[in-house]
Write a protein that holds these residues in place. Structure first.
Motif, PDB file in Angstrom:
ATOM      1  N   PRO A 125       0.909  -8.624   4.040  1.00 33.73           N
ATOM      2  CA  PRO A 125       1.700  -8.881   2.836  1.00 33.73           C
ATOM      3  C   PRO A 125       1.801  -7.683   1.894  1.00 33.73           C
ATOM      4  O   PRO A 125       2.871  -7.413   1.339  1.00 33.73           O
ATOM      5  CB  PRO A 125       0.949 -10.047   2.173  1.00 33.73           C
ATOM      6  CG  PRO A 125       0.276 -10.748   3.312  1.00 33.73           C
ATOM      7  CD  PRO A 125      -0.130  -9.660   4.248  1.00 33.73           C
ATOM      8  N   MET A 126       0.705  -6.956   1.710  1.00 35.74           N
ATOM      9  CA  MET A 126       0.749  -5.824   0.786  1.00 35.74           C
ATOM     10  C   MET A 126       1.598  -4.682   1.346  1.00 35.74           C
ATOM     11  O   MET A 126       2.410  -4.088   0.634  1.00 35.74           O
ATOM     12  CB  MET A 126      -0.665  -5.330   0.482  1.00 35.74           C
ATOM     13  CG  MET A 126      -1.521  -6.326  -0.279  1.00 35.74           C
ATOM     14  SD  MET A 126      -0.842  -6.814  -1.899  1.00 35.74           S
ATOM     15  CE  MET A 126      -0.171  -8.438  -1.517  1.00 35.74           C
ATOM     16  N   ALA A 127       1.424  -4.371   2.631  1.00 33.31           N
ATOM     17  CA  ALA A 127       2.259  -3.333   3.235  1.00 33.31           C
ATOM     18  C   ALA A 127       3.718  -3.778   3.288  1.00 33.31           C
ATOM     19  O   ALA A 127       4.634  -2.967   3.134  1.00 33.31           O
ATOM     20  CB  ALA A 127       1.748  -2.987   4.635  1.00 33.31           C
ATOM     21  N   GLY A 128       3.937  -5.065   3.486  1.00 35.44           N
ATOM     22  CA  GLY A 128       5.299  -5.579   3.498  1.00 35.44           C
ATOM     23  C   GLY A 128       5.988  -5.392   2.155  1.00 35.44           C
ATOM     24  O   GLY A 128       7.158  -5.002   2.082  1.00 35.44           O
ATOM     25  N   GLN A 129       5.273  -5.663   1.063  1.00 35.99           N
ATOM     26  CA  GLN A 129       5.837  -5.424  -0.271  1.00 35.99           C
ATOM     27  C   GLN A 129       6.027  -3.931  -0.525  1.00 35.99           C
ATOM     28  O   GLN A 129       6.995  -3.514  -1.178  1.00 35.99           O
ATOM     29  CB  GLN A 129       4.935  -6.043  -1.333  1.00 35.99           C
ATOM     30  CG  GLN A 129       4.883  -7.556  -1.305  1.00 35.99           C
ATOM     31  CD  GLN A 129       6.240  -8.203  -1.563  1.00 35.99           C
ATOM     32  OE1 GLN A 129       7.042  -7.693  -2.334  1.00 35.99           O
ATOM     33  NE2 GLN A 129       6.501  -9.314  -0.899  1.00 35.99           N
ATOM     34  N   ASN A 130       5.104  -3.133   0.002  1.00 43.29           N
ATOM     35  CA  ASN A 130       5.241  -1.681  -0.064  1.00 43.29           C
ATOM     36  C   ASN A 130       6.573  -1.264   0.576  1.00 43.29           C
ATOM     37  O   ASN A 130       7.368  -0.526  -0.017  1.00 43.29           O
ATOM     38  CB  ASN A 130       4.049  -1.053   0.672  1.00 43.29           C
ATOM     39  CG  ASN A 130       4.014   0.464   0.651  1.00 43.29           C
ATOM     40  OD1 ASN A 130       5.040   1.123   0.679  1.00 43.29           O
ATOM     41  ND2 ASN A 130       2.822   1.026   0.634  1.00 43.29           N
ATOM     42  N   HIS A 131       6.818  -1.752   1.790  1.00 43.39           N
ATOM     43  CA  HIS A 131       8.068  -1.431   2.481  1.00 43.39           C
ATOM     44  C   HIS A 131       9.269  -1.871   1.644  1.00 43.39           C
ATOM     45  O   HIS A 131      10.252  -1.127   1.505  1.00 43.39           O
ATOM     46  CB  HIS A 131       8.141  -2.152   3.831  1.00 43.39           C
ATOM     47  CG  HIS A 131       7.095  -1.745   4.806  1.00 43.39           C
ATOM     48  ND1 HIS A 131       6.877  -2.432   5.987  1.00 43.39           N
ATOM     49  CD2 HIS A 131       6.183  -0.737   4.801  1.00 43.39           C
ATOM     50  CE1 HIS A 131       5.892  -1.855   6.646  1.00 43.39           C
ATOM     51  NE2 HIS A 131       5.455  -0.835   5.951  1.00 43.39           N
ATOM     52  N   HIS A 132       9.184  -3.073   1.094  1.00 47.34           N
ATOM     53  CA  HIS A 132      10.338  -3.626   0.379  1.00 47.34           C
ATOM     54  C   HIS A 132      10.704  -2.773  -0.833  1.00 47.34           C
ATOM     55  O   HIS A 132      11.864  -2.365  -1.000  1.00 47.34           O
ATOM     56  CB  HIS A 132      10.066  -5.064  -0.053  1.00 47.34           C
ATOM     57  CG  HIS A 132      11.225  -5.686  -0.761  1.00 47.34           C
ATOM     58  ND1 HIS A 132      12.300  -6.210  -0.087  1.00 47.34           N
ATOM     59  CD2 HIS A 132      11.497  -5.836  -2.078  1.00 47.34           C
ATOM     60  CE1 HIS A 132      13.187  -6.671  -0.959  1.00 47.34           C
ATOM     61  NE2 HIS A 132      12.720  -6.452  -2.176  1.00 47.34           N
ATOM     62  N   PHE A 133       9.725  -2.513  -1.688  1.00 48.02           N
ATOM     63  CA  PHE A 133      10.037  -1.831  -2.946  1.00 48.02           C
ATOM     64  C   PHE A 133      10.291  -0.337  -2.765  1.00 48.02           C
ATOM     65  O   PHE A 133      10.957   0.283  -3.597  1.00 48.02           O
ATOM     66  CB  PHE A 133       8.929  -2.070  -3.962  1.00 48.02           C
ATOM     67  CG  PHE A 133       8.967  -3.455  -4.544  1.00 48.02           C
ATOM     68  CD1 PHE A 133       9.957  -3.809  -5.455  1.00 48.02           C
ATOM     69  CD2 PHE A 133       8.057  -4.420  -4.161  1.00 48.02           C
ATOM     70  CE1 PHE A 133      10.016  -5.091  -5.983  1.00 48.02           C
ATOM     71  CE2 PHE A 133       8.104  -5.706  -4.683  1.00 48.02           C
ATOM     72  CZ  PHE A 133       9.093  -6.041  -5.587  1.00 48.02           C
ATOM     73  N   ASN A 134       9.794   0.244  -1.687  1.00 54.49           N
ATOM     74  CA  ASN A 134       9.984   1.670  -1.469  1.00 54.49           C
ATOM     75  C   ASN A 134      11.117   2.001  -0.509  1.00 54.49           C
ATOM     76  O   ASN A 134      11.563   3.151  -0.474  1.00 54.49           O
ATOM     77  CB  ASN A 134       8.677   2.298  -0.984  1.00 54.49           C
ATOM     78  CG  ASN A 134       7.660   2.430  -2.093  1.00 54.49           C
ATOM     79  OD1 ASN A 134       7.759   3.308  -2.936  1.00 54.49           O
ATOM     80  ND2 ASN A 134       6.679   1.523  -2.113  1.00 54.49           N
TER      81      ASN A 134
END
Length: 235
Positions: A110-119
């Motif tokens: 989940p954290m890496a997924g949000q990283n991908h999304h916002f970046n």
């Protein structure tokens, strides 16, 4: 025979990693998440959360009707129990592997997924969100690096479903703003898993399904990131 409903994302790669390692016969049923295949009624019957991967096992251990399983962690656990591979052998081993599987499912993914999304995908730059998820990904990399100190694999001497769950989320480390040189134990493990023949085969499967890994279109983003409880059925 196992039908694997799949698209070459980190969660999809987890399952091809297992199937290639175990030598189980399977067929890939592509689920093009950019075109909305995950919302089709037939797919929702086996994956009600409209997320891939999912499997249908046509040869379950109990000899009964085919079994469908959704959620990548549940699929890995099911396959490990089915085959008796990469999950044990002792109860203490299983507990350790389940802890790190849950760590990936509840934390790194989940954290890496949000990283991908916002970046990479967000329509606007939000510096706070970008820093928040880059930093949290970095913290989790540190947790994993410490766990790997003095051991070849995440839970000890043996390659397991924990490694299979975690590895695909480390593959895009550069896009996550992470430098593996900062995590020497993680880097050593990453290179070892990357070189496994089954890992190579698994990622080749992904390339066959989606050659070249093309950039996500704006229409893809609308389908992937614009769904709510009320409009999912309209895709």
């Amino acid at each position: 025979m196992i039908d694997l409903y799949y698209w070459p994302t980190p969660n999809g790669h987890k399952i091809t990693l297992f199937l290639e390692e175990a030598g189980l016969p399977y067929t890939i049923q592509p689920v093009n998440i950019g075109q909305g295949d995950q919302f089709k009624p037939d797919f929702l019957k086996i994956a009600p959360n409209n997320r891939m991967p999912a499997i249908v096992d046509h040869d379950p251990a109990d000899g009964g009707e085919p079994i469908s399983v959704f959620e990548s962690g549940a699929i890995l656990t099911y396959l490990a129990n089915k085959t008796g591979k990469f999950f044990g052998p002792a109860q203490r081993d299983k507990i350790m592997q389940m802890q790190w599987l849950m760590w990936q499912m509840g934390g790194l993914g989940p954290m890496a997924g949000q990283n991908h999304h916002f970046n990479r995908y967000a329509p606007e730059q939000i510096p706070y969100a970008q820093k928040r998820y880059i930093d949290e990904t970095n913290r989790l990399y540190g947790v994993l690096d410490r766990q790997l100190a003095g051991k070849p694999f995440v839970t000890g001497e043996d390659y397991s479903i924990a490694d299979m769950a975690i590895y695909p989320w480390i593959v895009p480390h550069e896009a996550q703003g992470q430098n593996l040189d900062d995590f020497p134990h993680l880097k050593r493990w990453f290179e070892a898993v990357k070189a496994r023949p089954a890992t190579i085969r698994a990622y080749e499967k992904g390339e066959e399904v989606r050659p070249g890994n093309p950039a996500m279109s704006e229409e893809d983003k609308k389908i992937l990131f614009g769904q709510t409880a009320t409009n999912t059925a309209k895709v």
